[in-house]
Design a protein around this motif. Structure first.
Motif, PDB file in Angstrom:
ATOM      1  N   ASP A   8       5.381   2.556   7.629  1.00  0.00           N
ATOM      2  CA  ASP A   8       5.870   3.937   7.566  1.00  0.00           C
ATOM      3  C   ASP A   8       4.739   4.958   7.597  1.00  0.00           C
ATOM      4  OD1 ASP A   8       8.444   3.030   7.412  1.00  0.00           O
ATOM      5  OD2 ASP A   8       8.553   3.132   5.217  1.00  0.00           O
ATOM      6  N   SER A   9       3.518   4.534   7.197  1.00  0.00           N
ATOM      7  CA  SER A   9       2.430   5.500   7.036  1.00  0.00           C
ATOM      8  C   SER A   9       1.158   5.165   7.801  1.00  0.00           C
ATOM      9  CB  SER A   9       2.089   5.634   5.544  1.00  0.00           C
ATOM     10  OG  SER A   9       1.818   4.349   4.996  1.00  0.00           O
ATOM     11  N   ALA A  10       1.155   4.067   8.567  1.00  0.00           N
ATOM     12  CA  ALA A  10      -0.065   3.675   9.278  1.00  0.00           C
ATOM     13  C   ALA A  10       0.289   2.840  10.497  1.00  0.00           C
ATOM     14  CB  ALA A  10      -0.997   2.899   8.351  1.00  0.00           C
ATOM     15  N   ALA A  11      -0.691   2.726  11.394  1.00  0.00           N
ATOM     16  CA  ALA A  11      -0.541   1.888  12.582  1.00  0.00           C
ATOM     17  C   ALA A  11      -1.899   1.293  12.937  1.00  0.00           C
ATOM     18  CB  ALA A  11       0.003   2.696  13.755  1.00  0.00           C
ATOM     19  N   ASP A  34      -3.724   3.358   3.575  1.00  0.00           N
ATOM     20  CA  ASP A  34      -2.557   2.709   4.160  1.00  0.00           C
ATOM     21  C   ASP A  34      -2.949   1.799   5.321  1.00  0.00           C
ATOM     22  OD1 ASP A  34      -0.886   4.041   2.357  1.00  0.00           O
ATOM     23  OD2 ASP A  34      -0.757   5.800   3.665  1.00  0.00           O
ATOM     24  N   VAL A  35      -3.962   2.223   6.074  1.00  0.00           N
ATOM     25  CA  VAL A  35      -4.465   1.397   7.181  1.00  0.00           C
ATOM     26  C   VAL A  35      -5.000   0.078   6.638  1.00  0.00           C
ATOM     27  CG1 VAL A  35      -6.308   1.178   8.884  1.00  0.00           C
ATOM     28  CG2 VAL A  35      -4.973   3.284   8.761  1.00  0.00           C
ATOM     29  N   LEU A  38      -2.290  -2.268   5.480  1.00  0.00           N
ATOM     30  CA  LEU A  38      -1.600  -2.884   6.615  1.00  0.00           C
ATOM     31  C   LEU A  38      -2.450  -3.979   7.250  1.00  0.00           C
ATOM     32  CD1 LEU A  38       0.921  -2.827   8.421  1.00  0.00           C
ATOM     33  CD2 LEU A  38      -0.187  -1.030   9.780  1.00  0.00           C
ATOM     34  N   VAL A  39      -3.755  -3.751   7.334  1.00  0.00           N
ATOM     35  CA  VAL A  39      -4.671  -4.750   7.892  1.00  0.00           C
ATOM     36  C   VAL A  39      -4.632  -6.026   7.060  1.00  0.00           C
ATOM     37  CG1 VAL A  39      -7.102  -5.320   8.284  1.00  0.00           C
ATOM     38  CG2 VAL A  39      -6.219  -3.095   9.008  1.00  0.00           C
ATOM     39  N   ILE A  40      -4.803  -5.887   5.756  1.00  0.00           N
ATOM     40  CA  ILE A  40      -4.843  -7.060   4.873  1.00  0.00           C
ATOM     41  C   ILE A  40      -3.527  -7.824   4.927  1.00  0.00           C
ATOM     42  CG2 ILE A  40      -5.098  -7.809   2.478  1.00  0.00           C
ATOM     43  CD1 ILE A  40      -7.695  -6.869   3.902  1.00  0.00           C
ATOM     44  N   PHE A  61     -15.365   4.886   2.852  1.00  0.00           N
ATOM     45  CA  PHE A  61     -14.166   4.222   2.322  1.00  0.00           C
ATOM     46  C   PHE A  61     -14.220   2.719   2.579  1.00  0.00           C
ATOM     47  CE2 PHE A  61     -10.054   2.294   3.150  1.00  0.00           C
ATOM     48  CZ  PHE A  61      -9.386   2.526   1.953  1.00  0.00           C
ATOM     49  N   PHE A  62     -14.481   2.325   3.819  1.00  0.00           N
ATOM     50  CA  PHE A  62     -14.466   0.895   4.139  1.00  0.00           C
ATOM     51  C   PHE A  62     -15.617   0.157   3.457  1.00  0.00           C
ATOM     52  CE2 PHE A  62     -11.919   2.263   7.948  1.00  0.00           C
ATOM     53  CZ  PHE A  62     -10.785   1.526   7.629  1.00  0.00           C
TER      54      PHE A  62
END
Length: 274
Positions: A8-11, A34-35, A38-40, A61-62
């Motif tokens: 809903d919040s990332a792609a 959110d990214v 979703l990746v994990i 961040f990363f």
């Protein structure tokens, strides 16, 4: 295999590469929290190395979440920079045992003056789908291990359909050297890749001619960033890109299975911004 995965919040655009035990996030959108979530959630259990093509604004961040910067390409995203960030799920995969030797190759190459691109490109010809079988045989004869199935003519035909350009050098009608360009139209960049020359044709400057020809072909198409990911142990390939005024962008540890096995890869780039 590339998959487009959304919440809903990332792609994310996720490239799943089981042969090389790695996953690469080629693109993403949404809040970085959110990214990453979703990746994990999306990576397979066999993943040993996770790579994210990150924007500069997202680096901190990363890095705070366990990623390390291995390389970068200036101008990759329509003129803005991209950073290859890596996170390892295998301790042995993260260890670079040949760092000193590979750095010596780079230091030796960049200590010399770069050359200007070759002017005479008349010997270069553009390959077509009709050349797929001959290209596959050439690749299979040179690379016993390769991260993509270039020894399969059907795979090469598919890359033609996807927009990849191949240029070749011929001797007595037979292809003896080849290079290709995989074009990313969305972000106006291209990877120069799949470079190979038969042993009997090496040392003649063919690869420089092929790469110069690809650059000349792509610039009028609005491709503002060119890059390559070359074997860190290959003096000849790294030298070829340096001589064409590409800049060294860093080294990716144990990045893929190629030639002799699991190898480190060097990033070189040329951007209209630099």
């Amino acid at each position: 295999m590339t998959s487009e995965i959304r919440s809903d919040s990332a792609a994310i655009s996720l490239y799943s590469d089981e042969f090389n035990r790695r996953v690469r996030i080629d693109d993403y959108s949404g809040a970085v929290n959110d990214v990453l979530r979703l990746v994990i959630q999306s990576i397979p259990v066999w993943t040993e190395k996770l790579i994210i093509k990150a924007r500069t604004n997202d680096l901190i961040f990363f890095e705070l979440h366990g990623f390390e910067k291995e390389a970068y390409i200036e101008g990759y995203f329509n003129g803005t920079d991209m950073h290859f960030l890596a996170k390892y799920f295998s301790q042995s995969r993260s260890v670079n045992t040949k760092a000193a030797e590979e750095q010596h190759i780079i230091d030796t190459i960049v200590s010399r003056e770069a050359s200007h691109p070759v002017a005479n490109l008349d010997m270069v010809s553009v390959a077509t789908k009709d050349d797929a079988r001959e290209l596959a045989l050439l690749y299979a004869s040179i690379f016993k291990i390769y991260p993509t199935p270039l020894g399969d003519a059907g795979h090469i035909i598919k890359t033609f359909d996807d927009g990849t350009k191949y240029v070749v050098m011929r001797e007595q009608g037979a292809i003896v050297s080849v290079a290709s360009a995989e074009i990313n139209r969305k972000y106006s960049n291209a990877e120069l890749t799949d470079c190979a020359t038969r042993p009997e044709a090496q040392g003649k400057g063919y690869m420089r001619m092929l790469l110069s020809s690809l650059e000349k072909m792509l610039l009028p198409e609005g491709v503002g960033c060119l890059y390559t990911i070359a074997r860190a142990e290959s003096y000849a390939m790294n030298k070829a890109f340096f001589q064409l005024n590409f800049k060294y962008g860093g080294r990716m540890t144990n990045n893929c299975y190629i030639y002799s096995g699991l190898e480190d890869m060097n990033v070189w780039y040329k951007s209209a911004n630099t």
